[in-house]
Design a protein around this motif. Structure first.
Motif, PDB file in Angstrom:
ATOM      1  N   ASP A  38       1.528   0.806  -8.472  1.00 58.69           N
ATOM      2  CA  ASP A  38       2.743   0.803  -7.646  1.00 58.69           C
ATOM      3  C   ASP A  38       3.766  -0.170  -8.232  1.00 58.69           C
ATOM      4  OD1 ASP A  38       3.474   1.824  -4.564  1.00 58.69           O
ATOM      5  OD2 ASP A  38       4.651   0.122  -5.309  1.00 58.69           O
ATOM      6  N   ALA A  39       5.015   0.256  -8.214  1.00 54.40           N
ATOM      7  CA  ALA A  39       6.093  -0.529  -8.820  1.00 54.40           C
ATOM      8  C   ALA A  39       6.369  -1.823  -8.064  1.00 54.40           C
ATOM      9  CB  ALA A  39       7.367   0.314  -8.878  1.00 54.40           C
ATOM     10  N   SER A  48       8.692   3.977   2.171  1.00 55.71           N
ATOM     11  CA  SER A  48       8.796   4.576   3.505  1.00 55.71           C
ATOM     12  C   SER A  48       7.651   4.121   4.399  1.00 55.71           C
ATOM     13  CB  SER A  48       8.776   6.102   3.396  1.00 55.71           C
ATOM     14  OG  SER A  48       9.922   6.540   2.724  1.00 55.71           O
ATOM     15  N   SER A  49       6.569   3.676   3.783  1.00 54.55           N
ATOM     16  CA  SER A  49       5.409   3.243   4.568  1.00 54.55           C
ATOM     17  C   SER A  49       5.487   1.765   4.953  1.00 54.55           C
ATOM     18  CB  SER A  49       4.127   3.458   3.749  1.00 54.55           C
ATOM     19  OG  SER A  49       4.040   4.786   3.294  1.00 54.55           O
ATOM     20  N   ARG A  54       4.217   2.944  12.949  1.00 51.82           N
ATOM     21  CA  ARG A  54       4.497   4.377  12.906  1.00 51.82           C
ATOM     22  C   ARG A  54       3.741   5.036  14.056  1.00 51.82           C
ATOM     23  NH1 ARG A  54       8.457   3.527  10.319  1.00 51.82           N
ATOM     24  NH2 ARG A  54       8.737   3.836   8.103  1.00 51.82           N
ATOM     25  N   ILE A  55       4.337   6.120  14.565  1.00 51.01           N
ATOM     26  CA  ILE A  55       3.710   6.856  15.672  1.00 51.01           C
ATOM     27  C   ILE A  55       2.665   7.811  15.112  1.00 51.01           C
ATOM     28  CG2 ILE A  55       4.121   8.529  17.529  1.00 51.01           C
ATOM     29  CD1 ILE A  55       7.082   7.543  17.541  1.00 51.01           C
ATOM     30  N   VAL A 176       5.838   3.267 -13.379  1.00 46.32           N
ATOM     31  CA  VAL A 176       5.451   4.339 -14.302  1.00 46.32           C
ATOM     32  C   VAL A 176       6.685   5.141 -14.702  1.00 46.32           C
ATOM     33  CG1 VAL A 176       4.129   6.497 -14.465  1.00 46.32           C
ATOM     34  CG2 VAL A 176       3.100   4.464 -13.398  1.00 46.32           C
ATOM     35  N   CYS A 316      15.239   2.137   6.602  1.00 47.96           N
ATOM     36  CA  CYS A 316      14.172   2.799   5.864  1.00 47.96           C
ATOM     37  C   CYS A 316      14.738   4.135   5.384  1.00 47.96           C
ATOM     38  CB  CYS A 316      12.998   2.996   6.816  1.00 47.96           C
ATOM     39  SG  CYS A 316      11.514   3.612   6.009  1.00 47.96           S
ATOM     40  N   HIS A 346       7.892  12.229   9.102  1.00 51.65           N
ATOM     41  CA  HIS A 346       6.756  12.386  10.010  1.00 51.65           C
ATOM     42  C   HIS A 346       5.410  12.261   9.290  1.00 51.65           C
ATOM     43  CE1 HIS A 346       5.446  16.577   8.896  1.00 51.65           C
ATOM     44  NE2 HIS A 346       6.657  16.582   8.368  1.00 51.65           N
ATOM     45  N   LYS A 349       1.325   9.389   9.670  1.00 51.72           N
ATOM     46  CA  LYS A 349       0.081   9.628  10.418  1.00 51.72           C
ATOM     47  C   LYS A 349      -0.916  10.461   9.631  1.00 51.72           C
ATOM     48  CE  LYS A 349       2.681  11.898  13.476  1.00 51.72           C
ATOM     49  NZ  LYS A 349       3.877  12.093  12.595  1.00 51.72           N
TER      50      LYS A 349
HETATM   51  C1  FAD Z   1      12.432   5.063  10.047  1.00 47.10           C
HETATM   52  C2  FAD Z   1      11.215   5.883   9.795  1.00 47.10           C
HETATM   53  C3  FAD Z   1      10.389   6.234  10.857  1.00 47.10           C
HETATM   54  C4  FAD Z   1       9.264   7.011  10.642  1.00 47.10           C
HETATM   55  N1  FAD Z   1       8.442   7.272  11.694  1.00 47.10           N
HETATM   56  C5  FAD Z   1       7.272   7.905  11.478  1.00 47.10           C
HETATM   57  C6  FAD Z   1       6.348   8.005  12.540  1.00 47.10           C
HETATM   58  O1  FAD Z   1       6.567   7.495  13.642  1.00 47.10           O
HETATM   59  N2  FAD Z   1       5.184   8.652  12.302  1.00 47.10           N
HETATM   60  C7  FAD Z   1       4.891   9.197  11.081  1.00 47.10           C
HETATM   61  O2  FAD Z   1       3.817   9.783  10.947  1.00 47.10           O
HETATM   62  N3  FAD Z   1       5.760   9.076  10.040  1.00 47.10           N
HETATM   63  C8  FAD Z   1       6.930   8.447  10.210  1.00 47.10           C
HETATM   64  N4  FAD Z   1       7.803   8.262   9.168  1.00 47.10           N
HETATM   65  C9  FAD Z   1       7.525   8.911   7.877  1.00 47.10           C
HETATM   66  C10 FAD Z   1       6.538   8.141   7.021  1.00 47.10           C
HETATM   67  O3  FAD Z   1       6.787   6.761   7.079  1.00 47.10           O
HETATM   68  C11 FAD Z   1       6.625   8.642   5.577  1.00 47.10           C
HETATM   69  O4  FAD Z   1       6.517  10.056   5.567  1.00 47.10           O
HETATM   70  C12 FAD Z   1       5.495   8.075   4.730  1.00 47.10           C
HETATM   71  O5  FAD Z   1       5.438   6.670   4.857  1.00 47.10           O
HETATM   72  C13 FAD Z   1       5.712   8.465   3.269  1.00 47.10           C
HETATM   73  O6  FAD Z   1       4.719   7.845   2.491  1.00 47.10           O
HETATM   74  P1  FAD Z   1       4.668   8.044   0.921  1.00 47.10           P
HETATM   75  O7  FAD Z   1       3.382   7.465   0.472  1.00 47.10           O
HETATM   76  O8  FAD Z   1       4.957   9.456   0.566  1.00 47.10           O
HETATM   77  O9  FAD Z   1       5.929   7.226   0.355  1.00 47.10           O
HETATM   78  P2  FAD Z   1       6.182   5.643   0.219  1.00 47.10           P
HETATM   79  O10 FAD Z   1       5.573   4.909   1.345  1.00 47.10           O
HETATM   80  O11 FAD Z   1       7.627   5.431  -0.022  1.00 47.10           O
HETATM   81  O12 FAD Z   1       5.371   5.233  -1.060  1.00 47.10           O
HETATM   82  C14 FAD Z   1       5.799   5.545  -2.370  1.00 47.10           C
HETATM   83  C15 FAD Z   1       5.371   4.423  -3.293  1.00 47.10           C
HETATM   84  O13 FAD Z   1       5.604   4.811  -4.640  1.00 47.10           O
HETATM   85  C16 FAD Z   1       5.963   3.662  -5.366  1.00 47.10           C
HETATM   86  N5  FAD Z   1       6.661   4.118  -6.572  1.00 47.10           N
HETATM   87  C17 FAD Z   1       7.804   4.830  -6.625  1.00 47.10           C
HETATM   88  N6  FAD Z   1       8.146   5.081  -7.894  1.00 47.10           N
HETATM   89  C18 FAD Z   1       7.184   4.527  -8.676  1.00 47.10           C
HETATM   90  C19 FAD Z   1       6.976   4.445 -10.069  1.00 47.10           C
HETATM   91  N7  FAD Z   1       7.813   5.004 -10.964  1.00 47.10           N
HETATM   92  N8  FAD Z   1       5.885   3.769 -10.523  1.00 47.10           N
HETATM   93  C20 FAD Z   1       5.030   3.191  -9.667  1.00 47.10           C
HETATM   94  N9  FAD Z   1       5.192   3.240  -8.327  1.00 47.10           N
HETATM   95  C21 FAD Z   1       6.242   3.894  -7.844  1.00 47.10           C
HETATM   96  C22 FAD Z   1       6.832   2.872  -4.397  1.00 47.10           C
HETATM   97  O14 FAD Z   1       6.899   1.497  -4.716  1.00 47.10           O
HETATM   98  C23 FAD Z   1       6.139   3.130  -3.064  1.00 47.10           C
HETATM   99  O15 FAD Z   1       5.249   2.093  -2.701  1.00 47.10           O
HETATM  100  C24 FAD Z   1       8.955   7.481   9.339  1.00 47.10           C
HETATM  101  C25 FAD Z   1       9.772   7.149   8.266  1.00 47.10           C
HETATM  102  C26 FAD Z   1      10.887   6.337   8.478  1.00 47.10           C
HETATM  103  C27 FAD Z   1      11.735   5.954   7.309  1.00 47.10           C
END
Ligand code: FAD
Length: 387
Positions: A38-39, A48-49, A54-55, A176, A316, A346, A349
């Motif tokens: 992770d970067a 986003s996490s 989160r709900i 990466v 976010c 969403h 979860k």
């Molecule tokens: C305000 C808000 C409210 C929300 N509410 C809810 C909720 O109530 N319930 C629910 O279920 N979901 C909710 N969500 C959605 C949920 O948070 C996201 O769908 C989820 O966190 C996405 O996770 P992810 O792992 O795909 O992305 P991320 O958590 O963004 O993780 C991606 C990771 O990749 C890393 N990365 C990126 N590029 C590189 C690279 N080149 N090299 C190495 N690492 C890299 C980043 O550093 C990051 O840590 C909400 C989102 C927001 C913004």
């Protein structure tokens, strides 16, 4: 010990948000040698996490696929938290505040009933009696998912990564670079010059996916700016903490709120998509307009808190696909590269089920991709259908 540059892994997972963390965890549990990169670090503030909470709800309108996934994920989250002996889920309940003319809660009730998920339908006066702190303007009935609740998001992701590392996943903090070429990818390189070889690669980079694969995803995943506010409750007052106050969702008015868990204040946000947002450079200071809108919502739904002080505010980003369905598919140019993302506001979860799903694909015993998660289904034209 082998030097990092010589290491060959079964799978390299790029991105330690909730999707990448659970993917790495499950791959390791299945006996694979896994590198997680992770970067900025697991649950970092740009990801986003990375928020406090989160709900986790079961209700998804008529979308059975996500209801079933939420149900299984809740079980896997709870088992995981029990195993590590940490309280990172609060069973606050989720209260749907339904407007008269809104089909979504009606469909939600039908789906929950069909799948056998317990919920309670409430009249407005029953909601008013149970939750006198909630304002019911324009609400004509309610529905309580008693078993749903709050995931302590950032800490939960960090816990999954810690546990994965304890179990043998190697973790690297580095960025990466986008892979070049086609066919079978042998390795990836990082901005600090490391090369990581693996049999398969999973890019779970959330809102960064369109930056890493611009030709493929710039039109298919749109990060949007979303503001979240935490307000302080009166000293000594328990009306805004669970069990007195559940999570509430006002789907029609595009607003939701979480009770005060762990003393962070009650959380409230608008679910409508904001403007386009860059996860690296985007300014994360909330706007006066955003505050005014949530304060108006606060006055409507928790009127006693209409003048409550802001304790915290965050910006976010959602990483939206055209309709809100996840993207979990093979990269069309590489037979061993998987794209995992499109959480679309969403996704959190579902982390445990996404991990299981990716594991099954990487293992190759389930080649067929769920059509709704396929790259092919991701259009450039935006029409939100999943919430
Ligand atoms: C305000 C808000 C409210 C929300 N509410 C809810 C909720 O109530 N319930 C629910 O279920 N979901 C909710 N969500 C959605 C949920 O948070 C996201 O769908 C989820 O966190 C996405 O996770 P992810 O792992 O795909 O992305 P991320 O958590 O963004 O993780 C991606 C990771 O990749 C890393 N990365 C990126 N590029 C590189 C690279 N080149 N090299 C190495 N690492 C890299 C980043 O550093 C990051 O840590 C909400 C989102 C927001 C913004």
């Amino acid at each position: 010990m082998r030097a990092m540059n010589d290491s060959t892994y079964d799978v390299a997972v790029v991105g330690a948000g909730v999707f990448g963390a659970w993917t790495a965890y499950q791959l390791q549990q299945s006996g694979r040698r896994v590198m997680l990169i992770d970067a900025f670090g697991a649950g970092n503030s740009r990801s986003s996490s990375g928020d406090e909470s989160r709900i986790i709800r079961m209700g998804y309108g008529a979308d059975e696929i996500y209801t079933r996934s939420a149900l299984r994920s809740l079980q896997l989250w709870k088992e995981f938290f029990a195993r590590i002996n940490q309280t990172l889920f609060y069973q606050t309940g989720v209260l749907w505040l339904a407007h008269e003319d809104d089909p979504y809660p009606v469909k939600t009730a039908e789906t929950l009933e069909k799948i056998g998920i317990p919920f309670e339908k409430l009249t407005t006066s029953e909601v008013g009696r149970r939750y006198p702190q909630i304002g019911l303007e324009r609400i004509s009935w309610g529905m309580l998912e008693a078993e749903s609740g709050v995931l302590v998001a950032r800490r939960a992701v960090q816990a999954v990564v810690s546990e994965a590392i304890k179990n043998g996943v190697e973790y690297l903090q580095d960025a990466v670079k986008a892979p070049n070429g086609s066919g079978s990818l042998n390795g990836i390189t990082t901005t600090s010059g490391r090369r990581i070889s693996a049999g398969s690669f999973v890019f779970a980079c959330g809102p960064w996916l369109p930056k890493i694969f611009p030709d493929l995803l710039a039109d298919r995943i749109h990060p949007t700016r979303q503001e979240v506010f935490f307000f302080g409750t009166p000293a000594g007052n328990q009306s805004f903490t669970p069990p007195a106050l559940p999570i509430w969702i006002d789907f029609k008015d595009e607003a939701y709120g979480l009770p005060d868990t762990e003393g962070r204040g009650i959380k409230i946000a608008i679910d409508r998509h904001g403007s386009e947002f860059d996860p690296d450079t985007g300014d994360r200071v909330v706007t006066n307009e955003g505050l005014a809108e949530v304060r108006q919502m606060l006055a409507r739904r928790l009127p006693a808190l209409k003048d409550a002080p802001v304790l915290e505010a965050r910006v976010c980003q959602y990483e939206n696909t055209s309709n809100g369905d996840f993207l979990i598919d093979r990269h069309p140019d590489f037979d061993n590269v998987w794209l995992v993302g499109g959480g679309s506001g969403h996704g959190f979860k579902h982390g445990p089920v996404v991990g299981e799903y990716v594991l099954a694909r990487v293992e190759g015993n389930q080649e067929d991709v769920e059509p709704r998660f396929s790259l092919r289904s991701k259009l450039s034209e935006h029409q939100r259908a999943v919430y």
